[in-house]
Design an enzyme around this catalytic site. Structure first.
Site, PDB file in Angstrom:
ATOM      1  N   SER A 141      23.643 -56.337  15.107  1.00 53.60           N
ATOM      2  CA  SER A 141      22.739 -55.503  14.168  1.00 53.60           C
ATOM      3  C   SER A 141      21.707 -54.614  14.785  1.00 53.60           C
ATOM      4  O   SER A 141      21.723 -54.852  16.225  1.00 53.60           O
ATOM      5  CB  SER A 141      21.943 -56.600  13.167  1.00 53.60           C
ATOM      6  OG  SER A 141      20.972 -56.088  12.467  1.00 53.60           O
TER       7      SER A 141
ATOM      8  N   TYR B 204      17.253 -64.711  12.581  1.00 45.61           N
ATOM      9  CA  TYR B 204      18.210 -63.566  12.491  1.00 45.61           C
ATOM     10  C   TYR B 204      17.929 -62.730  13.777  1.00 45.61           C
ATOM     11  O   TYR B 204      19.118 -62.358  14.497  1.00 45.61           O
ATOM     12  CB  TYR B 204      18.179 -62.762  11.183  1.00 45.61           C
ATOM     13  CG  TYR B 204      19.289 -61.679  11.163  1.00 45.61           C
ATOM     14  CD1 TYR B 204      20.400 -62.081  10.308  1.00 45.61           C
ATOM     15  CD2 TYR B 204      19.109 -60.336  11.435  1.00 45.61           C
ATOM     16  CE1 TYR B 204      21.300 -61.024   9.969  1.00 45.61           C
ATOM     17  CE2 TYR B 204      20.069 -59.639  11.311  1.00 45.61           C
ATOM     18  CZ  TYR B 204      21.154 -59.869  10.563  1.00 45.61           C
ATOM     19  OH  TYR B 204      22.149 -59.120  10.122  1.00 45.61           O
TER      20      TYR B 204
END
Ligand code: NAD
Length: 263
Positions: free
Chosen positions: A145, A158
């Site tokens: 990401s 995350y």
């Protein structure tokens, strides 16, 4: 045009974790369009995903291993190989999100995110890479990401997991630098999948916004293009990483983020 040109991945087996929706399904679809047989994994109603891949004329199986469970991951790897043949392409995509500041972050959510978004990739890779090395060809694609490079408020677990998966990608790539096995990461910005839709819904509710206002608010200041990335764009990048042109891409990180990390 020959079959090899049209379907360059014909005869290959690809396992995509978390492929019952969103980016994973986009990647599985693109790999199937390129001819690969597909192992789907993930939760929820799987019939639509299976049908979508089946109609592309490749073999498909579904295995519902829970990515928090190393024993279930090992079973999945074994079942996939005995049903569709050794895994040539491994896409570590399963992931979840939870948003809260560090001092309010539930401990069990931290553990779950690290297990799914980071440790599951270690387990699939430790089992999958030796088989690829023995066969002389393999592709590992980790879906990281922008949060593998930068932070965002409320996304500690995350962001930690995504920074971790980029490190894991580099190490595994180096360990296999003399083999026919490449390990790379794709780093998307915002893609409008169920994972992001939940953030849009929360923002719309919190600030009394319409869906399109909430979508625009989420993107502003983060994704300069003002557009969401589409799953099929990530899928086609995965197909590229499986091509001969990408053979010397080892430990690379490819950002597809509308300019997010260029800022
Ligand atoms: P999604 O919610 O649409 O899909 C997640 C998939 O993972 C689903 O198939 C779900 O069933 C599966 N999954 C969840 N928990 C699981 C578990 N314990 N075991 C097995 N499968 C499980 O989300 P998405 O947006 O498509 O995200 C896919 C990946 O892309 C994630 O790793 C995410 O971090 C990454 N990503 C997403 C975005 C985005 O904007 N959507 C941006 C960057 C990176």
């Amino acid at each position: 045009m020959t079959e090899r040109t049209l379907r360059p991945l014909a005869g290959r087996t690809a396992l995509v974790t978390g492929s019952t929706s969103g980016i994973g399904l986009g990647i599985a679809t693109a790999l199937a369009q390129a001819g690969a047989n597909i192992v789907l994994n993930g939760f929820g109603d799987v019939s639509e995903a299976v049908a979508a891949i089946e109609c592309l004329g490749v073999e498909v199986m579904y295995q519902g291993a829970d990515m928090t469970r190393p024993d279930e991951i090992a079973n999945m790897m074994g079942e996939a190989a005995s049903t569709l043949g050794p895994i040539d392409i491994l896409v570590n995509n399963a992931g979840i999100q939870f948003v809260a500041n560090v001092d309010e972050f539930p401990v069990e959510k931290w553990d779950e995110i690290i297990a799914i978004n980071l440790s599951s990739s270690f387990h699939t890779m430790r089992l999958g890479i030796p088989v690829m090395r023995e066969r002389g060809w393999g592709r590992v694609i980790n879906i990281a990401s922008v949060h593998g490079f930068v932070g965002s408020v409320g996304k500690s677990a995350y962001v930690a997991a995504k920074h971790g998966i980029i490190g894991l990608t580099k190490v595994a790539a180096l360990e296999n630098a003399h083999a026919g096995v490449t390990v790379n990461a794709i780093c998307p910005g915002f893609v409008l999948t169920p994972l992001v839709q939940r953030q849009v819904d929360a923002l719309a509710q919190r600030e009394a916004l319409t869906q399109s206002e909430a979508q625009a608010r989420l993107l502003v200041g983060k994704q300069p293009s003002g557009q969401f990335v589409r799953p099929e764009q990530i899928g086609r990048t995965a197909v590229f990483l499986c091509s001969d042109a990408a053979t010397e891409m080892r430990g690379s990180t490819i950002q597809i983020d509308g300019g997010w990390t260029a800022q």
